[in-house]
Design a protein around this motif. Structure first.
Motif, PDB file in Angstrom:
ATOM      1  N   PRO A 207      16.373 -28.179  55.112  1.00  0.00           N
ATOM      2  CA  PRO A 207      16.793 -26.798  55.386  1.00  0.00           C
ATOM      3  C   PRO A 207      17.728 -26.278  54.296  1.00  0.00           C
ATOM      4  CG  PRO A 207      17.659 -28.349  57.039  1.00  0.00           C
ATOM      5  CD  PRO A 207      16.701 -29.103  56.192  1.00  0.00           C
ATOM      6  N   SER A 208      17.647 -24.966  54.064  1.00  0.00           N
ATOM      7  CA  SER A 208      18.280 -24.349  52.893  1.00  0.00           C
ATOM      8  C   SER A 208      19.689 -23.857  53.186  1.00  0.00           C
ATOM      9  CB  SER A 208      17.402 -23.192  52.411  1.00  0.00           C
ATOM     10  OG  SER A 208      16.065 -23.612  52.241  1.00  0.00           O
ATOM     11  N   VAL A 209      20.523 -24.727  53.691  1.00  0.00           N
ATOM     12  CA  VAL A 209      21.877 -24.331  54.068  1.00  0.00           C
ATOM     13  C   VAL A 209      22.653 -23.801  52.864  1.00  0.00           C
ATOM     14  CG1 VAL A 209      24.077 -25.134  55.020  1.00  0.00           C
ATOM     15  CG2 VAL A 209      21.933 -25.962  55.986  1.00  0.00           C
ATOM     16  N   LYS A 210      22.521 -24.510  51.741  1.00  0.00           N
ATOM     17  CA  LYS A 210      23.264 -24.115  50.537  1.00  0.00           C
ATOM     18  C   LYS A 210      22.866 -22.719  50.070  1.00  0.00           C
ATOM     19  CE  LYS A 210      24.893 -27.392  47.101  1.00  0.00           C
ATOM     20  NZ  LYS A 210      24.439 -28.220  45.936  1.00  0.00           N
ATOM     21  N   ALA A 211      21.562 -22.460  50.069  1.00  0.00           N
ATOM     22  CA  ALA A 211      21.084 -21.142  49.641  1.00  0.00           C
ATOM     23  C   ALA A 211      21.642 -20.056  50.561  1.00  0.00           C
ATOM     24  CB  ALA A 211      19.552 -21.112  49.643  1.00  0.00           C
ATOM     25  N   GLY A 212      21.621 -20.317  51.868  1.00  0.00           N
ATOM     26  CA  GLY A 212      22.159 -19.345  52.822  1.00  0.00           C
ATOM     27  C   GLY A 212      23.630 -19.067  52.576  1.00  0.00           C
ATOM     28  N   ARG A 213      24.362 -20.130  52.255  1.00  0.00           N
ATOM     29  CA  ARG A 213      25.803 -19.957  51.996  1.00  0.00           C
ATOM     30  C   ARG A 213      26.049 -19.134  50.736  1.00  0.00           C
ATOM     31  NH1 ARG A 213      28.629 -19.289  55.493  1.00  0.00           N
ATOM     32  NH2 ARG A 213      30.469 -19.868  54.320  1.00  0.00           N
ATOM     33  N   LEU A 214      25.227 -19.344  49.699  1.00  0.00           N
ATOM     34  CA  LEU A 214      25.370 -18.540  48.474  1.00  0.00           C
ATOM     35  C   LEU A 214      25.147 -17.063  48.781  1.00  0.00           C
ATOM     36  CD1 LEU A 214      23.555 -20.583  45.659  1.00  0.00           C
ATOM     37  CD2 LEU A 214      26.021 -20.286  46.031  1.00  0.00           C
ATOM     38  N   LEU A 215      24.170 -16.784  49.634  1.00  0.00           N
ATOM     39  CA  LEU A 215      23.866 -15.389  49.977  1.00  0.00           C
ATOM     40  C   LEU A 215      25.041 -14.747  50.718  1.00  0.00           C
ATOM     41  CD1 LEU A 215      20.159 -15.869  51.134  1.00  0.00           C
ATOM     42  CD2 LEU A 215      20.948 -14.825  48.992  1.00  0.00           C
ATOM     43  N   ILE A 216      25.679 -15.524  51.587  1.00  0.00           N
ATOM     44  CA  ILE A 216      26.810 -14.996  52.363  1.00  0.00           C
ATOM     45  C   ILE A 216      28.052 -14.839  51.491  1.00  0.00           C
ATOM     46  CG2 ILE A 216      28.548 -15.657  54.088  1.00  0.00           C
ATOM     47  CD1 ILE A 216      26.380 -15.020  55.753  1.00  0.00           C
ATOM     48  N   ASN A 218      28.485 -14.548  48.416  1.00  0.00           N
ATOM     49  CA  ASN A 218      28.408 -13.532  47.369  1.00  0.00           C
ATOM     50  C   ASN A 218      28.016 -12.149  47.908  1.00  0.00           C
ATOM     51  OD1 ASN A 218      28.802 -15.088  44.723  1.00  0.00           O
ATOM     52  ND2 ASN A 218      27.307 -16.349  45.828  1.00  0.00           N
ATOM     53  N   GLY A 219      27.770 -12.082  49.203  1.00  0.00           N
ATOM     54  CA  GLY A 219      27.416 -10.797  49.800  1.00  0.00           C
ATOM     55  C   GLY A 219      26.062 -10.262  49.360  1.00  0.00           C
ATOM     56  N   TRP A 220      25.128 -11.154  49.012  1.00  0.00           N
ATOM     57  CA  TRP A 220      23.838 -10.723  48.482  1.00  0.00           C
ATOM     58  C   TRP A 220      22.779 -10.471  49.550  1.00  0.00           C
ATOM     59  CZ3 TRP A 220      24.137 -15.361  44.663  1.00  0.00           C
ATOM     60  CH2 TRP A 220      24.899 -14.998  43.537  1.00  0.00           C
ATOM     61  N   GLY A 221      22.781 -11.283  50.595  1.00  0.00           N
ATOM     62  CA  GLY A 221      21.652 -11.270  51.530  1.00  0.00           C
ATOM     63  C   GLY A 221      21.671 -10.046  52.428  1.00  0.00           C
ATOM     64  N   ALA A 222      20.587  -9.332  52.494  1.00  0.00           N
ATOM     65  CA  ALA A 222      20.500  -8.154  53.363  1.00  0.00           C
ATOM     66  C   ALA A 222      19.650  -8.465  54.595  1.00  0.00           C
ATOM     67  CB  ALA A 222      19.915  -6.982  52.595  1.00  0.00           C
ATOM     68  N   SER A 223      18.608  -9.251  54.414  1.00  0.00           N
ATOM     69  CA  SER A 223      17.790  -9.710  55.541  1.00  0.00           C
ATOM     70  C   SER A 223      17.355 -11.133  55.220  1.00  0.00           C
ATOM     71  CB  SER A 223      16.579  -8.805  55.758  1.00  0.00           C
ATOM     72  OG  SER A 223      15.677  -8.926  54.674  1.00  0.00           O
ATOM     73  N   LEU A 283      14.027 -20.322  52.667  1.00  0.00           N
ATOM     74  CA  LEU A 283      14.428 -19.022  53.204  1.00  0.00           C
ATOM     75  C   LEU A 283      13.632 -17.911  52.534  1.00  0.00           C
ATOM     76  CD1 LEU A 283      18.317 -19.470  53.256  1.00  0.00           C
ATOM     77  CD2 LEU A 283      16.678 -19.882  55.115  1.00  0.00           C
ATOM     78  N   ILE A 284      13.279 -16.898  53.312  1.00  0.00           N
ATOM     79  CA  ILE A 284      12.692 -15.679  52.770  1.00  0.00           C
ATOM     80  C   ILE A 284      13.637 -14.542  53.143  1.00  0.00           C
ATOM     81  CG2 ILE A 284      11.213 -15.396  54.815  1.00  0.00           C
ATOM     82  CD1 ILE A 284       9.186 -13.961  52.985  1.00  0.00           C
ATOM     83  N   GLY A 285      13.913 -13.669  52.189  1.00  0.00           N
ATOM     84  CA  GLY A 285      14.840 -12.581  52.489  1.00  0.00           C
ATOM     85  C   GLY A 285      14.711 -11.454  51.500  1.00  0.00           C
TER      86      GLY A 285
END
Lengths: 342, 342
Positions: A207-216, A218-223, A283-285
């Protein structure tokens, strides 16, 4: 009635049951309908809650998963739901129903695999329930995670102009499963067994926990969604929740070399697995275009794959595949089925 | 190997897996081994986490439970785990695995019952997972509750000199189940069907949340369990966790009139059900003798039953039944089995 329709109905029955007032009073910011629920905490934190079940004969068979893999994957699939919100997995509860043919040594191996996954992701198993079952083993894991208050990435945040990203190649798990189920035929047709990477993708997903954390952070992830039911199905969920159209570029979809090679041997178009194969748990976003360069740079520096695979458009909810020629084909909404009948 | 032994082994494998350091780092005050886990919150609160599963053919059959009852009881059993810590139930997640013979209308009735229970106890269903199952329906509910920090009542707090209490009569659920399973024989022997109260005790248990809260808010409860596996089994758990002997007074055990009447018709000693029947979901616990009068008074004022059924002694862990003559008999540790074989 087809199971999928029934399951849709259950969503209907469960979705609107509680009033907004009672949800607010109980601190529930987000109930059923995303990867996890979001519950208010204090000190700037929110709790993420999700549950995921694996059933013998439906999600695994003796020829597809070793006992250790069952335990590992049961927890990994749940951790992936936390990753899909950008959260940190913390605690898990394990309910297991055991038929008579699963003896102690096999059970121990399930728990060995589960704790291997727990250790790798820093998850503490805080509870469980063990019951008998008449025929099939059922393992249901509940996960609790944490995320900075107000930061969890829902699936309804896609907006026209966003680019669409994937944090890894997809289809590998489905390719691996195909290989394990087809071994008799392989021998007959002199097809090589699937590469280890495909089998491992199916049995031991990361599971892509690290990727999810980078998105949070850095405020990048919108969906955001995790690819449990396949790219098409997850993209559809984002499209419907956000009321937008997602356009995937056929030429930009990541194709793992091992998958292409094995699919070729089997005369199966690899895109079938890439778009409709489930359980890759990448993850897809979507994110705003202005973040693309920094995202690429940071993911590269962290050694996490990032593929830009399309963009979000205004329009009625749906998912299109666009070819190099500019021609587009709407993608089916269908999800992933481990052991199709017939 | 008998299932109970296997289940004991699972407890062994799961109990010591995480180091004290990692438990502390994750805020886990209490892991596997009590009614719920206890996880540090903030603002003076702790989170309680538990999971409980019901399996078709193991915990219910068509002749013992209506679909609404299955949903109601699946949640109620979990709420009872929160009550057994003195906490307030807050959020639930429902994992359900559905075999083909359970059609949409039956499923809807399960969820109707579940939400009826949720509404009654102010619980919000925040998540779920729906999967197929080959043969038997499995419903697994995870519950999240809250309790004032440091106040949760564990099962290891019994001390010599404490009195032992029950918050309601027991054995009713087992009597009701017996009646529903024996209907053919009844007709043959012209035994009346079991009273509605017994059937309702089995199908629609009422977890003792209010009693648990009284114990917490007044600081009375020293050790506590809910009676899911029977009085003897729960008393044994308290005795072993607290390293004490529990002595139950035979003459003080509450005997519901309906149960005695029905047991008499069946030529079954009612104490068999009172001591070894499970799923009554009242609370059993211990408290200091000085609190007895205020507890009696407050419970009476609140309309909640309270029975003082014995006292705690120093000695090697165990549970004795003491008769009026002063003679004592050690009680078996055995738990509850819904559908015994043979």
């Amino acid at each position: 009635m087809a199971p999928l329709e029934e399951f849709g109905r259950i969503r209907e029955w469960t979705a609107g049951r509680h009033s907004d007032t009672s949800l607010a009073a109980a601190g529930v910011k987000l109930g059923i309908g995303d990867d996890t629920a979001v519950v208010s905490g204090t000190s700037g934190l929110e709790w993420l809650l999700a549950v995921d079940t694996m059933v013998e004969g439906v999600h695994f068979r003796p020829e597809t998963m070793e006992p250790e893999d069952i335990g590992y994957k049961a927890l990994a699939a749940n951790i992936s739901d936390i990753a899909a919100m950008g959260g940190i997995p913390k605690h898990a509860l394990v309910a297991i129903s055991i038929p008579p043919q699963w003896d102690t040594s096999l059970l121990k191996r399930i728990f060995d695999g589960l704790y291997e996954c727990a250790e790798r992701y820093g998850v503490i198993v805080v509870g469980g329930d063990t019951t008998s079952a008449p025929e099939s083993l059922v393992i249901s894991v509940t996960i609790v995670g944490q995320v900075e208050a107000g930061k969890a990435i829902y699936r309804n945040g896609a907006r026209p102009g966003h680019f669409i990203f994937l944090t890894g190649p997809t289809g590998l798990s489905a390719g691996g499963l195909h290989g394990m189920l087809q071994s008799e035929e392989h021998r007959r047709l002199v097809i090589s067994p699937p590469p280890k990477r495909l089998i491992s993708a199916h049995r031991r997903p990361n599971p892509s926990v690290k990727a999810g954390r980078l998105l949070i952070t850095n405020g990048w992830g919108a969906s955001l969604n995790d690819v449990s039911d396949g790219v098409s199905s997850e993209a559809w969920e984002i499209a419907e929740a956000s009321d937008v159209k997602l356009v995937l570029h056929e030429a930009s979809l990541p194709l793992a070399g091992e998958l292409v090679g094995y699919a070729g041997q089997c005369n199966i178009p690899p895109l079938d697995w890439v778009l409709y194969g489930g359980e890759d748990y990448v993850l897809i976003g979507t994110a705003e275009r202005k973040y693309e360069a920094s995202m690429r740079e940071t993911f590269r520096a962290e050694g996490i794959p990032l593929f830009i695979i399309g963009e979000v458009e205004a329009g009625s909810p749906g998912v299109d595949l666009e070819y190099g020629s500019g021609k587009r084909k709407p993608l089916e909404k269908r999800g992933y089925n481990h052991f199709p009948k017939g």
